[in-house]
Design an enzyme around this catalytic site. Sequence first.
Site, PDB file in Angstrom:
ATOM      1  N   ASP A 177      -1.952   7.908   3.430  1.00 29.32           N
ATOM      2  CA  ASP A 177      -1.724   6.328   3.980  1.00 29.32           C
ATOM      3  C   ASP A 177      -1.919   6.384   5.389  1.00 29.32           C
ATOM      4  O   ASP A 177      -3.057   6.809   5.945  1.00 29.32           O
ATOM      5  CB  ASP A 177       0.027   7.278   4.242  1.00 29.32           C
ATOM      6  CG  ASP A 177       0.377   5.072   4.022  1.00 29.32           C
ATOM      7  OD1 ASP A 177      -0.302   3.971   3.953  1.00 29.32           O
ATOM      8  OD2 ASP A 177       1.905   4.915   3.591  1.00 29.32           O
ATOM      9  N   GLU A 178      -2.535   5.184   6.007  1.00 30.51           N
ATOM     10  CA  GLU A 178      -3.189   4.507   7.445  1.00 30.51           C
ATOM     11  C   GLU A 178      -4.143   5.071   7.315  1.00 30.51           C
ATOM     12  O   GLU A 178      -5.263   5.239   8.459  1.00 30.51           O
ATOM     13  CB  GLU A 178      -2.102   4.707   8.051  1.00 30.51           C
ATOM     14  CG  GLU A 178      -0.601   4.485   7.803  1.00 30.51           C
ATOM     15  CD  GLU A 178      -1.006   2.633   8.582  1.00 30.51           C
ATOM     16  OE1 GLU A 178      -1.594   1.957   8.876  1.00 30.51           O
ATOM     17  OE2 GLU A 178       0.247   2.914   8.257  1.00 30.51           O
TER      18      GLU A 178
ATOM     19  N   LYS B  15       0.831  -0.924  -0.136  1.00 30.95           N
ATOM     20  CA  LYS B  15      -0.386  -0.123   0.018  1.00 30.95           C
ATOM     21  C   LYS B  15       0.798   1.427   0.042  1.00 30.95           C
ATOM     22  O   LYS B  15       0.561   1.905  -0.559  1.00 30.95           O
ATOM     23  CB  LYS B  15      -1.019   0.226   1.227  1.00 30.95           C
ATOM     24  CG  LYS B  15      -2.185  -0.489   1.163  1.00 30.95           C
ATOM     25  CD  LYS B  15      -2.859  -1.348   2.519  1.00 30.95           C
ATOM     26  CE  LYS B  15      -1.883  -1.343   3.759  1.00 30.95           C
ATOM     27  NZ  LYS B  15      -1.382  -2.022   4.156  1.00 30.95           N
ATOM     28  N   THR B  16       1.378   1.118   1.153  1.00 30.59           N
ATOM     29  CA  THR B  16       2.348   2.533   0.924  1.00 30.59           C
ATOM     30  C   THR B  16       3.370   2.793  -0.427  1.00 30.59           C
ATOM     31  O   THR B  16       3.932   3.186  -0.984  1.00 30.59           O
ATOM     32  CB  THR B  16       3.855   2.269   2.505  1.00 30.59           C
ATOM     33  OG1 THR B  16       2.587   2.602   3.745  1.00 30.59           O
ATOM     34  CG2 THR B  16       4.458   3.752   2.678  1.00 30.59           C
TER      35      THR B  16
ATOM     36  N   ARG C  93       4.248  -7.064  11.116  1.00 27.96           N
ATOM     37  CA  ARG C  93       6.124  -6.569  10.518  1.00 27.96           C
ATOM     38  C   ARG C  93       7.440  -7.531  10.624  1.00 27.96           C
ATOM     39  O   ARG C  93       8.177  -6.745   9.738  1.00 27.96           O
ATOM     40  CB  ARG C  93       6.604  -6.080  12.353  1.00 27.96           C
ATOM     41  CG  ARG C  93       5.833  -4.744  12.139  1.00 27.96           C
ATOM     42  CD  ARG C  93       4.803  -3.747  12.023  1.00 27.96           C
ATOM     43  NE  ARG C  93       3.639  -3.834  11.179  1.00 27.96           N
ATOM     44  CZ  ARG C  93       3.532  -3.485   9.593  1.00 27.96           C
ATOM     45  NH1 ARG C  93       4.026  -3.013   9.065  1.00 27.96           N
ATOM     46  NH2 ARG C  93       2.042  -4.073   9.378  1.00 27.96           N
TER      47      ARG C  93
ATOM     48  N   GLN D  35      -5.764  -3.097  10.605  1.00 23.64           N
ATOM     49  CA  GLN D  35      -4.961  -2.808  11.125  1.00 23.64           C
ATOM     50  C   GLN D  35      -5.529  -1.613  12.109  1.00 23.64           C
ATOM     51  O   GLN D  35      -5.157  -0.684  12.193  1.00 23.64           O
ATOM     52  CB  GLN D  35      -3.742  -2.046  10.014  1.00 23.64           C
ATOM     53  CG  GLN D  35      -2.566  -3.367   9.716  1.00 23.64           C
ATOM     54  CD  GLN D  35      -1.920  -3.329   8.638  1.00 23.64           C
ATOM     55  OE1 GLN D  35      -0.448  -2.730   9.259  1.00 23.64           O
ATOM     56  NE2 GLN D  35      -1.529  -3.082   7.460  1.00 23.64           N
TER      57      GLN D  35
HETATM   58  P1  ATP Z   1       1.379  -2.183   6.094  1.00 20.43           P
HETATM   59  O1  ATP Z   1       0.151  -2.559   5.615  1.00 20.43           O
HETATM   60  O2  ATP Z   1       2.441  -3.188   6.582  1.00 20.43           O
HETATM   61  O3  ATP Z   1       1.786  -0.363   6.437  1.00 20.43           O
HETATM   62  P2  ATP Z   1       2.256  -1.335   3.419  1.00 20.43           P
HETATM   63  O4  ATP Z   1       0.810  -2.896   3.083  1.00 20.43           O
HETATM   64  O5  ATP Z   1       1.956  -0.384   3.393  1.00 20.43           O
HETATM   65  O6  ATP Z   1       2.305  -2.388   4.405  1.00 20.43           O
HETATM   66  P3  ATP Z   1       4.814  -1.920   2.124  1.00 20.43           P
HETATM   67  O7  ATP Z   1       5.633  -1.224   2.894  1.00 20.43           O
HETATM   68  O8  ATP Z   1       4.273  -0.542   0.749  1.00 20.43           O
HETATM   69  O9  ATP Z   1       2.966  -2.728   2.604  1.00 20.43           O
HETATM   70  O10 ATP Z   1       5.607  -2.975   1.640  1.00 20.43           O
HETATM   71  C1  ATP Z   1       5.684  -4.214   1.647  1.00 20.43           C
HETATM   72  C2  ATP Z   1       7.236  -4.791   1.572  1.00 20.43           C
HETATM   73  O11 ATP Z   1       6.647  -5.101  -0.267  1.00 20.43           O
HETATM   74  C3  ATP Z   1       7.820  -3.622   1.422  1.00 20.43           C
HETATM   75  O12 ATP Z   1       9.613  -4.349   1.192  1.00 20.43           O
HETATM   76  C4  ATP Z   1       8.078  -3.406  -0.661  1.00 20.43           C
HETATM   77  O13 ATP Z   1       8.629  -2.679  -1.409  1.00 20.43           O
HETATM   78  C5  ATP Z   1       7.881  -4.616  -0.721  1.00 20.43           C
HETATM   79  N1  ATP Z   1       7.245  -4.311  -2.192  1.00 20.43           N
HETATM   80  C6  ATP Z   1       5.605  -4.181  -2.585  1.00 20.43           C
HETATM   81  N2  ATP Z   1       5.296  -4.449  -3.651  1.00 20.43           N
HETATM   82  C7  ATP Z   1       5.925  -4.755  -3.998  1.00 20.43           C
HETATM   83  C8  ATP Z   1       6.465  -5.512  -5.027  1.00 20.43           C
HETATM   84  N3  ATP Z   1       5.067  -5.185  -6.469  1.00 20.43           N
HETATM   85  N4  ATP Z   1       7.378  -6.956  -6.421  1.00 20.43           N
HETATM   86  C9  ATP Z   1       8.605  -6.565  -5.240  1.00 20.43           C
HETATM   87  N5  ATP Z   1       8.242  -5.924  -3.540  1.00 20.43           N
HETATM   88  C10 ATP Z   1       7.128  -5.050  -3.215  1.00 20.43           C
HETATM   89 MG    MG Z   2       2.398   0.761   4.471  1.00 23.27          MG
END
Ligand code: ATP
Ligand code: MG
Length: 736
Positions: free
Chosen positions: A219-220, A35-36, A613, A255
């Site tokens: 975000d969030e 997402k981020t 995490r 979350q």
């Molecule tokens: P959270 O809910 O914990 O905030 P999130 O959904 O925001 O998580 P991110 O932090 O954006 O998730 O991504 C999690 C990990 O996966 C990061 O290390 C990111 O770089 C990696 N990632 C996300 N998308 C891809 C992709 N398409 N290919 C490879 N790595 C990815």
């Molecule tokens: Mg995130």
Amino acid sequence: MNASTLLDGLNDKQLEAVTLPHQSALILAGAGSGKTRVLTTRIAWLIQTGQVSPLGLLAVTFTNKAAKEMLTRLTSMLPINTRGMWVGTFHGLCNRLLRAHHREAQLPATFQIFDTADQLSAIKRLMKAMNVDDEKYPPKQVMGYINSCKEEGLRAHAVEAYDAHSQRMREIFEEYDKQCQREGVVDFAELLLRCYELLSRDSTIRQHYQSRFKYILVDEFQDTNRLQYLWLKLLAGEQQASGRNCIFAVGDDDQSIYAFRGARVGNMRDFERDFAVQSIVKLEQNYRSYSNILDAANAIITHNRNRLGKNLWTAAGKGEPVRVYEAYNDIDEANFIVDEVKSLHAEGHGLGEVALLYRSNAQSRVLEHALFSANLPYRVYGGLRFFERAEIKHALAYMRLIANPHDDTALLRVINFPTRGIGARSLEQLQETARSQGGSLWQAALQAAGKGDAIKAKGIPGFVALVKQMQEEAIGITLPEVAELATGLSGLRTFYQSEKEGEDRIANLDELINAAVAFTNQEIGVQVDENGEVAQSLLTQFLTHASLEAGEHQAEAGREALQLMTVHAAKGLEFKVVFISGLEEGLCPHEQSLYEAAGLEEERRLMYVAVTRARQRLYLSYAQSRLLHGQVRYGIPSRFLDEIPDELIKRLNAKPVARSGYGQDYNAMPKVMSKTSQEQKSAMPWKIGQSVAHAKFGQGVVVSYEGNANDMRVQVNFGREGLKWLALEYAKLEAV
Ligand code: ATP
Ligand code: MG
């Protein structure tokens, strides 16, 4: 990076989200699904394809750390200058807007921001001037009331009052706002409300920002409160439905962990409706963790009823099993973690890749101590290190005064804390006397107090009498008892008890007593004499230890260090290795949450956040017994552990054995704990897990117990009636 490289590696859903046309969208997805990353990539893509200039968008993150990371990522993707970009937290962005338009917001250019402690003392000052009874209206409660009104977007005049009590509250609220206005200060909630009001009232400013921020990204989103949502809505403009400014919101209902601060998952549904959201993109592939970790997280969260529901999978393979360690006690747990960290480090894992997470701040002390003793650099995020916390510093100041009343710094810290009506003028006079006589403040205070000897007295005489009494009572008692004196007789405990969110601080005060117990027992192997008395100098040694641990052992900035934080502070972050400690009923889930289903569901989301995490390796640990509130508590493993399927888990020890800890047991400490734990165990007529019946609460299951034979308390889970502590002597439990 050209546009295609920018988008390389995104999966189809991510790509769809990143490149959505100009319309409001909700990206609803589980942890670690990118997402981020999608949000950041969308910013880069929008800029790179010329759809918006860096200054034409606004992005809201949850912490300053996250904002900084986002800007760093952006500069690695695009050759742009990120300075001047509106990327920050709600508070940060509102502050910026108010600074730019302070006149229109009716604030001085130099307006100051109150933190919570400042706000509370301002409220107290005001209540005193207004002659408000602070027992009937505990200041902390007043503060909570004011902040939650503001978070709902309400000023005093708009709040409903039903009776004399609520009318008075409303009156204090009104006066408080006036006082802040006179003094040119703004509290956290006010930053947002003031900014919101400015935008609603002033159409020129509103239109300026509305025409500037064509793209708003959040975000969030699941953790936004009502006012934040209204603020976003206002910035987006009136005609959201026709797609003027669009909001790109990313979030995960699983979350949502800030309901206690007014966050509303309901904002997601309102958002869909208010913005006529056409695109709800669900991301289902997790890129963060191996499947053993992810499956464990999924298994836990499915126990929550109130979910929007989504699937999360990973292509990463099973990876290592989730490691579970059953510790003998909290010290054993900390030592286990230290040993594991050492071997991880020896295997080449960077310390910065390892995080230790816990539910409450008070848990960090034992961990910090073990790390400090093992010479492992660590850094505590989102919270002060134990001995630096205000309440601990206050208690230590009283202990320092017991040891040496001429310690001016300690005296200044607590002479009017808890407040005893000593104003700035009296303090100036004291300092003047001390200066002219070349003596200490204590000497000057003695003179000023005259013969006052009642600690109930107000002002300086009361303070002098208090310190004298503490010194007298401290003769011939143990170090933990001295700590108890400094937290109890000083009035600190009562003071924090009256605060709405004082439990954390009280838990920390209890931890200080535990620290004193541990220090006495194992730190330096002090011999306690037959009467259980400890030499006075032990107090001084303890104080030295406290100030050293406070000052020097937090790894300096830039040095690679282990990361310690609460689960709340870990939101959005990821680490190669994660330790989650203290997984016992009562701690996680926290006992206060057990009385309501919503509370338990929020605890489970917290657990879900914690587990997700971890990228590569996850350790879960719990202790059979733990020093809490100055007593040994025998806990049972957290229900969240039972919710993880066995096949994902590797138990590291079959049967825990006593490692180094409080010697062989906690029992070395006289007075504070007069019985050994063995004796306590044998005095306990019920087994953990046994079903019992109570006349009033019905059937329940014994979950833990604490205390000595005569005043033993058992904790029983009565299901719908909740978890109760009962005095064994009076409870009259019957076996079922
Ligand atoms: P959270 O809910 O914990 O905030 P999130 O959904 O925001 O998580 P991110 O932090 O954006 O998730 O991504 C999690 C990990 O996966 C990061 O290390 C990111 O770089 C990696 N990632 C996300 N998308 C891809 C992709 N398409 N290919 C490879 N790595 C990815
Ligand atoms: Mg995130």
